[in-house]
Design a protein around this motif. Structure first.
Motif, PDB file in Angstrom:
ATOM      1  N   THR A   1      45.224  51.356  37.255  1.00  0.00           N
ATOM      2  CA  THR A   1      46.684  51.484  37.191  1.00  0.00           C
ATOM      3  C   THR A   1      47.091  52.415  36.058  1.00  0.00           C
ATOM      4  O   THR A   1      47.961  53.281  36.227  1.00  0.00           O
ATOM      5  CB  THR A   1      47.332  50.108  36.992  1.00  0.00           C
ATOM      6  OG1 THR A   1      46.943  49.253  38.069  1.00  0.00           O
ATOM      7  CG2 THR A   1      48.850  50.222  36.959  1.00  0.00           C
TER       8      THR A   1
ATOM      9  N   MET B   1      46.248  56.104  36.864  1.00  0.00           N
ATOM     10  CA  MET B   1      47.081  56.738  37.901  1.00  0.00           C
ATOM     11  C   MET B   1      48.551  56.805  37.525  1.00  0.00           C
ATOM     12  O   MET B   1      49.353  57.355  38.290  1.00  0.00           O
ATOM     13  CB  MET B   1      46.972  55.950  39.213  1.00  0.00           C
ATOM     14  CG  MET B   1      45.635  55.987  39.875  1.00  0.00           C
ATOM     15  SD  MET B   1      45.724  55.285  41.545  1.00  0.00           S
ATOM     16  CE  MET B   1      46.369  53.645  41.194  1.00  0.00           C
ATOM     17  N   GLU B   2      48.933  56.271  36.407  1.00  0.00           N
ATOM     18  CA  GLU B   2      50.349  56.171  36.062  1.00  0.00           C
ATOM     19  C   GLU B   2      51.041  57.534  36.107  1.00  0.00           C
ATOM     20  O   GLU B   2      50.588  58.501  35.479  1.00  0.00           O
ATOM     21  CB  GLU B   2      50.505  55.566  34.666  1.00  0.00           C
ATOM     22  CG  GLU B   2      51.958  55.317  34.293  1.00  0.00           C
ATOM     23  CD  GLU B   2      52.099  54.649  32.932  1.00  0.00           C
ATOM     24  OE1 GLU B   2      53.236  54.423  32.515  1.00  0.00           O
ATOM     25  OE2 GLU B   2      51.061  54.365  32.298  1.00  0.00           O
TER      26      GLU B   2
ATOM     27  N   GLN C   1      51.929  61.556  41.237  1.00  0.00           N
ATOM     28  CA  GLN C   1      52.545  61.605  42.554  1.00  0.00           C
ATOM     29  C   GLN C   1      51.592  62.177  43.599  1.00  0.00           C
ATOM     30  O   GLN C   1      51.638  61.819  44.766  1.00  0.00           O
ATOM     31  CB  GLN C   1      53.818  62.446  42.502  1.00  0.00           C
ATOM     32  CG  GLN C   1      54.951  61.792  41.743  1.00  0.00           C
ATOM     33  CD  GLN C   1      55.310  60.428  42.327  1.00  0.00           C
ATOM     34  OE1 GLN C   1      55.659  60.303  43.507  1.00  0.00           O
ATOM     35  NE2 GLN C   1      55.216  59.393  41.510  1.00  0.00           N
TER      36      GLN C   1
ATOM     37  N   GLU D   1      50.988  57.252  43.213  1.00  0.00           N
ATOM     38  CA  GLU D   1      50.307  56.237  42.400  1.00  0.00           C
ATOM     39  C   GLU D   1      49.516  55.249  43.254  1.00  0.00           C
ATOM     40  O   GLU D   1      49.307  54.103  42.875  1.00  0.00           O
ATOM     41  CB  GLU D   1      51.307  55.486  41.508  1.00  0.00           C
ATOM     42  CG  GLU D   1      52.031  56.376  40.511  1.00  0.00           C
ATOM     43  CD  GLU D   1      52.922  55.600  39.568  1.00  0.00           C
ATOM     44  OE1 GLU D   1      53.081  54.380  39.755  1.00  0.00           O
ATOM     45  OE2 GLU D   1      53.457  56.206  38.622  1.00  0.00           O
TER      46      GLU D   1
END
Length: 502
Positions: A400, A403-404, A407, A435
């Motif tokens: 998480t 990938m923050e 797009q 994400e």
């Protein structure tokens, strides 16, 4: 050339063409434009070498020079050629199924109504004698434009500027009496008239239910704004018609069958291939027309998000094999790209690019040279790739967090410490959209780049602004998809590569 075209026992037509098409595919486009053929078909011809027995036409040079008899065999495939998909076959497609790369050159001017043809024949004779041009009655001009618009829309309802120019030029070459006095080129007025006529003709196509045109019909608040949903990245089958004999309800049932098959422990991949092929037009209508979030696409079309189906879908959309085209093009350009990068780093103005090249000094393998060519591209083109290409320790941070804010892009995972511009060994590469990981378990950067490009086409995404020139380069130069419309920046690097090839 004079052609006798057999469509069925009850429908046999005569067609005269002035110039023999250069290929079988070009001949198919001539037949589509002049005879209004829809859907997929193959061609057979009466072969003199076998006492005029029918033989599949695979090489235009096999066709008799002056007169020939052709038989049209309609198929379930969308293309007129004999190429096949690796993993799936195409459904029958018609309106809007071609793109600029399939636009016939020169454009075959169709026959007009009988009275117009007689008038033009007489006027062309006068032009040959004394150079006088025809004063065109309004009704006659309308007939000519309507006929041309119909032929053009069968190739694409959204022609580009050069297509209008090609048609206008072909018109006055075939009928010189239609040239405009006082115009340097003699066809510029026809160019503008065709643009207006096609705009009006698209309204008729929309009312008749053409998917590629209806997808742009908006109401109320949606009508505000210039956004036009049409092929922009060389898509051949952008928003195709549904296959004949399949209703929307039939395709929805097949979609549910696909959904259930994917959930099985041991899914039947051949059946999934067939179901994805049969529902192609429905899927494109949803993706292009509704522009859903990627999570919604995954929920409705879960089978599409694997390497096998991305390759099949890309081939349906572009008619090109994704991995083969990408890797072959990359291998051809990599040596010259690295030379161009090396020359650019001599001034010490591109430290990030130099760091990528320095990685090859430690381990110069073919795989790493490919990777360096791809990762160095945005730095050479003065772009900032940090939000699109990220690297992370596969065991050091959560997915998480990694990938923050992503797009669209690639997440390159490695194990242990990495002090270089890119890791010596790749642990896992994931394709990320909004994400969300949509594809993963790739062990090399080049293949994952190809899959990222495939996802962009399959889900109808725009190129990310931060790397739009890099993706344009991959499309137009590496994969040679619509190569003739490159931006100035991409055109510049292509010219440098050509000079290094000399």
């Amino acid at each position: 050339m004079l052609l006798r075209v057999v469509l069925s026992e009850m429908d046999i037509r005569r067609l005269s063409i002035e110039i023999t098409p250069p290929s079988v595919d070009a001949l198919c486009q001539v037949l589509r434009a002049n005879l209004g053929l829809r859907g997929g078909f193959i061609l057979q011809f009466e072969d003199p070498a076998f006492k005029d027995q029918l033989t599949n036409l695979t090489d235009i040079r096999d066709l008799p020079e002056e007169r020939a008899t052709l038989k049209v065999l309609f198929t379930a495939d969308a293309a007129c050629s004999y190429s096949t998909l690796d993993t799936a076959s195409l459904p029958s497609l018609s309106s809007g199924e071609s793109d600029s790369q399939h636009w016939p050159e020169p454009f075959p001017i169709p026959e007009f109504s009988h009275d117009v043809e007689l008038t033009l024949q007489e006027a062309n004779g006068r032009y040959a004698k004394d150079g006088s041009v025809l004063v065109i009655p309004k009704g006659m001009k309308t007939d000519i434009l309507d006929t041309l618009a119909d032929s053009m829309s069968k190739i694409s309802p959204y022609p580009e500027r050069q297509h209008y120019e090609n048609v206008a030029k072909a018109l006055v070459e075939k009928h010189p009496s239609l040239k405009e006095p006082g115009s340097g080129k003699g066809w510029y007025g026809w160019f503008h008239s065709l643009k207006f006529k096609l705009g009006n003709y698209r309204q008729k196509l929309s009312a008749a239910g053409c998917p590629e045109v209806r997808v742009n019909k908006r109401k109320g608040e949606e009508a505000k704004g210039p956004r036009m949903k049409k092929s922009k990245k060389g898509e051949v089958h952008y928003c195709p018609d549904p296959p004949e004999g399949l209703s929307d309800e039939d395709m929805e049932e097949k979609r549910r069958m696909m959904e259930m098959e994917v959930l099985k422990k041991d899914p039947d991949h051949q059946q999934i291939d067939e179901l994805m092929s049969a529902t192609f037009s429905k899927r494109r209508k949803e993706i292009v027309g509704d522009q859903p979030l990627v999570g919604d696409v995954i929920a409705r079309w879960p089978a599409m998000f694997c390497e096998r189906q991305v390759r099949a879908e890309f081939k349906r959309v572009v008619s090109t094999d994704l991995l083969e085209s990408f890797l072959d093009g990359l291998d051809d350009l990599t040596p010259r790209l690295l030379e161009v990068y090396e020359a650019a780093t001599k001034s010490a103005k591109k430290p990030a690019l130099k760091a990528i090249l320095d990685c090859l000094k430690k381990d110069d393998t073919n795989e790493r040279r490919r990777t360096a060519a791809l990762l160095g591209l945005p730095h050479y083109l003065r772009e900032e790739p940090s939000d699109i290409i990220r690297m992370c320790d596969a065991h050091g941070e959560t997915l998480t967090a990694a990938m923050e804010g992503m797009q669209l892009g690639l997440l390159i995972g490695y194990e242990g410490e990495n002090q270089d511009a890119f890791p010596r060994e790749v642990f896992n590469v994931a394709v990320v959209v909004e994400e969300t990981v949509v594809l993963h378990n790739f062990k090399d950067v080049p293949s994952s780049f190809a899959m990222l490009l495939g996802i962009i086409y399959c889900v109808n995404l725009e190129y990310p602004q931060a790397m739009k020139y890099s993706f344009e380069f991959l499309q137009r130069v590496v994969m040679k998809i619509k190569p003739d419309q490159a931006s100035a920046r991409v055109h510049g690097i292509r010219n440098k590569l050509l000079r290094y090839n000399l």
